[in-house]
Design an enzyme around this catalytic site. Structure first.
Site, PDB file in Angstrom:
ATOM      1  N   ASP A 439     -26.399  12.708  49.575  1.00  0.00           N
ATOM      2  CA  ASP A 439     -25.214  12.628  48.716  1.00  0.00           C
ATOM      3  C   ASP A 439     -24.133  13.550  49.285  1.00  0.00           C
ATOM      4  OD1 ASP A 439     -23.640  12.032  46.519  1.00  0.00           O
ATOM      5  OD2 ASP A 439     -24.591  13.506  45.226  1.00  0.00           O
ATOM      6  N   GLU A 442     -19.334  12.827  52.373  1.00  0.00           N
ATOM      7  CA  GLU A 442     -18.028  12.301  52.844  1.00  0.00           C
ATOM      8  C   GLU A 442     -17.425  13.187  53.911  1.00  0.00           C
ATOM      9  OE1 GLU A 442     -19.035  12.599  49.644  1.00  0.00           O
ATOM     10  OE2 GLU A 442     -19.580  10.482  49.625  1.00  0.00           O
ATOM     11  N   ASP A 572     -20.680   7.312  41.899  1.00  0.00           N
ATOM     12  CA  ASP A 572     -20.633   7.861  40.548  1.00  0.00           C
ATOM     13  C   ASP A 572     -19.816   6.985  39.619  1.00  0.00           C
ATOM     14  OD1 ASP A 572     -22.174   9.853  41.517  1.00  0.00           O
ATOM     15  OD2 ASP A 572     -20.523  11.248  41.829  1.00  0.00           O
TER      16      ASP A 572
END
Ligand SMILES: *[C@@H]1O[C@H](CO)[C@@H](O)[C@H](O)[C@H]1NC(C)=O
Ligand SMILES: *[C@@H]1O[C@H](CO)[C@@H](O)[C@H](O)[C@H]1NC(C)=O
Ligand SMILES: *[C@@H]1O[C@H](CO)[C@@H](O)[C@H](O)[C@H]1NC(C)=O
Ligand SMILES: *[C@@H]1O[C@H](CO)[C@@H](O)[C@H](O)[C@H]1NC(C)=O
Ligand SMILES: *[C@@H]1O[C@H](CO)[C@@H](O)[C@H](O)[C@H]1NC(C)=O
Ligand SMILES: CC(=O)N[C@H]1CO[C@H](CO)[C@@H](O)[C@@H]1O
Length: 891
Positions: A439, A442, A572
């Protein structure tokens, strides 16, 4: 620094930018201004066999809109296959950033000489001013054309624009939450990886897939721009429909894919030849996954496992979010809330019940020099952290407070990451996980710009946050109920063309774009690759732990080609009906276009509070996501399926169907791994001439033949959906349903049912019964459901192996064909599934009672079959071991 370079090999750019206008969004630049640029002229054109090269010389002074136009470009066009043309335009004088081969291996070319004339598509050009087009050879239909839109090539701005048919059918260009069928009116798709809570429509999200499929009634083709820099791709209807790339670095590196004039899935396979084919995942990964952020301690986690067992809902894999970490530091366990001995007890318990365990791993490592945090110390020792422009460690602000980021380009990164996995996830002495969830890659940062003092912001943002509950007694009994179970700094930070990044500045909420990698690349160029590179490192680390087994890795951020190694969850989202609906478009994009088929959205929604009805509907839709996981935010109300009676029943009903269909989907995944054929299909893939199907993204095919048409409106019990003109069969009653090519309405659909239809023409291999775990499911018999198409025939496939090996020692691969009343099951029977039989065959659409029924050539007695005239179903007992070919025939 400059590096020597070769055509099509890694190169490092130094963007020697000169003088710029101040920062502009392209929307402030009148398109007419760009179209009035003088462009380039092609000279020195050489065509030889499958290759064409030319020099492109700037006409006059150029337009210098976001920098100074580059004077001379190199064009190279290669017909790589009969269906693929590679068009590359680079700065002729200086190397620029290109996606490294190590991240995106180029397809191998050669082998067979391609004759351009016999190729399905052709490259065409006008020399001056230079423009190019791609057209279908047979029909001369133009698919892509830059005519009257000059190419602009500046140090930090590249522009290519193609005209499109009016209101073109364009799919892809993610990651976004637009409809699957992209609006062509005033739409900007921004590609720049971003932590995007709430997945807002019209903003850049986690991953980057600069590929689109365009569908016309005359055929489907694809266009892939292999460029990882930040970009805005604009779709507009103003002055004619057009698609425009606005890119802030790299080179123009296009792959044009011919697709097919009859089969839309051909272009998916052609894209897989370029981006790579998806990884096979373990059989167990199709089981039900349960997760949430906010399981407070080991007692909580064990309780959820027990409660699923008590409710009789099959739970395959329990997950734990960052809660398990000591002060949110990766590769640690909180000694009070998640002590190692109790966590090992949970994992042992799961494994002894044929269940699995997965936890979250974040890339950011807490910055704690001089402390005893070994994950940091070992990384600092190996010097593998991403660096600031001045060479110090590049700092971010993530869950544990101030952090560093691993540099995935560092030569020692594999050694470091493998070691952390080996130590922390040690089966002997650590947390013996079965898969990995990655997770925040990015990479995300919570630091607000200009982020001059992350330490101060860590204090202001209360990171890491304190626990809200007291730790449990470390001896609390669990499982007691036995029945339950480069460049100038300013240019890289604020380039003259500002992409429409929803996080504001390019470095907003992520690593600084002037951060440097060990190989000299900057985050300005490598940013969009971070999640995919973490995926690769994690894939290697899991293989190092268990060398022969397929890793299951679920990531948030992806770049083109990520499916070779990982699956993806859609980030999310929120517990809203809107996000329930948009999950289908998101899933179709990844599974049908981007070649990342192991995909799903957080079932019942991540943020905000779900409702009983939403969770029931979502449990049922989620059973038709390839990756089925219920996941929730720490501050939201609990939403495990067993919390409501209706949701429990909905989940049980639909997991029963999902599990019986598991081998059907597993077979589809195997095919996808072999050739890139998608595992999910938008309706237009199957009905390419039916224009009514082009915009549909609230229905889809699960595998080739199960049409899923969920109820989509809040608290409704009816749904109006589209049944193409074809023969279908109701999945529950098996009765024929004639599709009319008109909207169909079903009413009184309870909150424990989802409308499903079998598309005529399929032979479905189903397990005769579901099970509580996938291990148990593998012991169940098979039954075959024969659903003839309008031509009276049907076909299908069944692939079985050990379900976990990268190179399975043996496999069964069967062709299931039906014609003239005869089902024949033939193929390779290599995998020995002890005791698993073909228990029965159900023939659908049988209009009259049979005169004779033969199994393996022998006529069977009347009591061995049953005919239901009302539903037109003939049900034949078979009872043969699934170890040799057989026929079942009725007359
Ligand atoms: C190819 O380009 C030439 C020059 O612009 C043009 O005249 C011709 O029509 C094009 N051919 C096709 C099939 O588009
Ligand atoms: C185009 O979309 C942008 C962003 O949504 C909006 O601000 C703008 O007004 C729209 N322009 C037109 C012409 O619709
Ligand atoms: C154990 O679980 C079963 C099944 O849910 C339940 O009926 C029973 O009451 C539980 N027993 C205890 C001691 O909690
Ligand atoms: C290096 O750059 C970072 C980030 O801009 C800054 O915080 C740090 O103080 C600088 N270090 C030195 C030695 O200049
Ligand atoms: C709706 O379905 C329920 C049970 O599934 C049935 O009892 C009821 O009669 C149905 N109502 C209508 C109006 O069809
Ligand atoms: C309730 C809520 O915050 N919804 C937001 C979630 O994201 C959607 C679209 O993705 C936004 O439109 C909503 O504002």
């Amino acid at each position: 620094m400059h590096r020597k370079t070769l055509w099509s090999s890694l190169r490092v750019a130094v963007l020697t930018s000169l003088f710029y206008a101040s920062v502009l969004h392209a929307e402030f630049v009148d398109p007419k201004v760009l179209d009035a640029c003088s462009g380039y002229s092609a000279t020195n054109i050489k065509a030889s066999g499958a290759v064409l090269t030319a020099d492109l010389l700037l006409n006059g002074e150029g337009c210098n809109v976001f920098g100074t136009d580059i004077k001379k470009l190199g064009l190279k066009v290669v017909y790589e296959t009969d269906t693929r043309i590679h068009v590359k335009i680079v700065d002729a004088a200086a190397p620029r950033f290109e996606v490294p081969e190590s991240v995106f291996p180029r397809p191998t070319v050669g082998g067979r000489a391609i004759s351009p004339r016999s190729a399905a598509i052709q490259f065409n050009y006008t020399a001056s001013p230079f423009s190019f087009s791609v057209y279908r050879t047979a029909s001369r239909e133009v698919l892509f054309s830059t005519a009257s839109h000059p190419i602009i090539f500046e140090p930090q701005y590249l522009r290519v624009k193609t005209t499109l048919p009016s209101d073109a059918n364009i799919y892809g260009l993610g990651e976004h939450t637009h409809p699957f069928h992209l609006p062509t009116e005033n739409t900007t798709l921004t590609l720049w990886s971003r932590d995007s809570y709430g997945i807002p429509v019209g903003t850049n999200l986690y991953g980057n897939h600069p590929v689109y499929f365009e569908h016309r009634t005359t055929g489907t083709h694809g266009v892939f721009l292999l460029n990882a820099n930040g970009m805005d791709i604009k779709l507009t209807n103003a002055g004619g429909t057009a698609l425009e790339y606005n890119v802030i670095g790299g080179v123009l590196d296009f792959y044009f894919l011919a697709g097919s004039t009859t089969d839309p899935t051909a272009v998916a396979r052609q894209y897989a030849e370029v981006a790579g084919r998806p990884a096979e995942v373990p059989y167990w990964s199709f089981g039900l996954h349960q997760c949430r952020f906010g399981y407070h301690d080991f007692v909580d986690v064990a309780g959820v496992i027990s409660n699923y067992a008590a409710a009789g809902i099959p739970l395959e894999t329990m997950w734990t979010d960052i809660d398990y970490m000591d002060r949110r530091r990766v590769f640690t366990l909180d000694p009070d809330y998640f002590p190692l001995n109790r966590m090992r007890e949970i994992v042992d318990y799961l494994h002894s019940h044929d269940q699995k365990y997965i936890v979250m791993t974040d890339p950011a490592v807490a910055y704690l020099p001089g402390d005893t945090y070994e994950a940091y110390n070992r990384g600092a020792e190996a010097d593998i952290w991403l660096k600031s422009a001045n060479g110090s460690e590049s700092l971010g602000l993530v869950w544990p407070g101030v952090t560093v980021y691993p540099d995935w380009f560092h030569p020692k990164i594999t050694e470091y990451w493998n070691k952390e996995f080996e130590l922390f996830y040690s089966p002997e002495s650590g947390l013996d996980i079965d898969g990995v969830w990655i997770d925040m890659n990015e990479p995300a940062s919570f630091c607000n710009m200009p982020c001059t003092d992350p330490f101060q912001q860590a204090i202001e943002q209360n990171l890491p946050p304190p626990r809200s509950n007291a730790p449990p007694d470390p001896n609390t009994p669990i499982f007691v109920n036995s029945s339950a179970i480069k460049v100038k700094r300013d240019d890289i930070l604020n380039p003259p063309y500002a992409i429409n990044n929803a996080a504001g500045a390019l470095s907003g909420k992520t690593a600084f774009t002037d951060s440097k990698h060990a190989n000299g690349l900057t985050e300005y160029d490598a940013h969009n690759l971070f999640g995919t590179m973490m995926s690769t490192a994690t894939y290697k680390a899991m293989l190092a732990r268990r060398p022969s087994k397929r890793p299951l890795i679920i990531t948030r951020s992806t770049y083109a080609g990520a499916g070779r190694e990982v699956g993806k969850w859609l980030g999310d989202n929120l517990s809203t009906w809107e996000h329930y609906r948009i999950s289908i478009a998101g899933m179709l994009s990844f599974a049908s276009i981007y070649q990342i088929p192991m995909v799903g959205s957080d079932i019942c929604g991540f943020g905000a509070d779900t409702t009983e009805n939403l969770c029931a509907r979502w449990a049922m839709l989620g059973a038709f996501y390839p990756f089925m996981r219920n996941h929730n935010q720490d501050t939201s109300t609990s939403q495990e399926f067993y919390r409501w009676a209706s949701v429990t029943q909905a989940a049980k009903n639909v997991i029963d169907i999902r599990y019986r269909l598991l081998d059907y989907m597993y077979t589809a995944f195997h095919q996808a791994h072999l050739d890139g054929t998608p595992v999910l299909h938008p309706l237009w893939f199957k009905y390419p001439k039916d224009t009514a199907t082009f915009p549909i993204d609230l229905q889809f095919f699960y595998g080739d033949s199960i049409l899923v048409s969920p109820v989509t409106q809040e608290d409704s019990t009816s749904v109006t959906f589209y049944l193409p003109r074809d023969i279908f069969y109701d999945f529950t009653t098996l009765a024929p349903v004639q599709g009319t090519g008109a909207p169909t309405t079903l009413t009184n659909i309870s909150f424990t049912q989802i409308p499903l239809h079998i598309k005529g023409g399929a032979v479905l291999p189903l397990r005769a019964q579901s099970a509580m775990t996938t291990a148990e499911l593998r012991t169940r018999d098979f039954e075959f459901v024969v659903a003839p198409g309008t031509d009276g025939t049907a076909s299908g496939a069944l692939y079985i192996d050990d379900g976990e090996s990268i190179a399975p020692p043996s496999a069964t691969s069967l062709k299931l064909t039906f014609k003239n009343g005869r089902l024949s099951v033939q193929g390779v029977f290599g995998y020995k599934a002890e005791g698993v039989k073909a228990s029965r065959v159900r023939f659908l659409g049988v209009e009259r009672a049979p005169r004779t029924v033969r199994v393996g050539g022998k006529a069977v007695v009347k009591s061995a079959y049953a005919y239901d005239a009302e539903r037109q179903v003939l049900d034949v007992e078979v009872g043969l071991p699934l170890t040799a070919p057989f026929n079942v025939h009725y007359t």
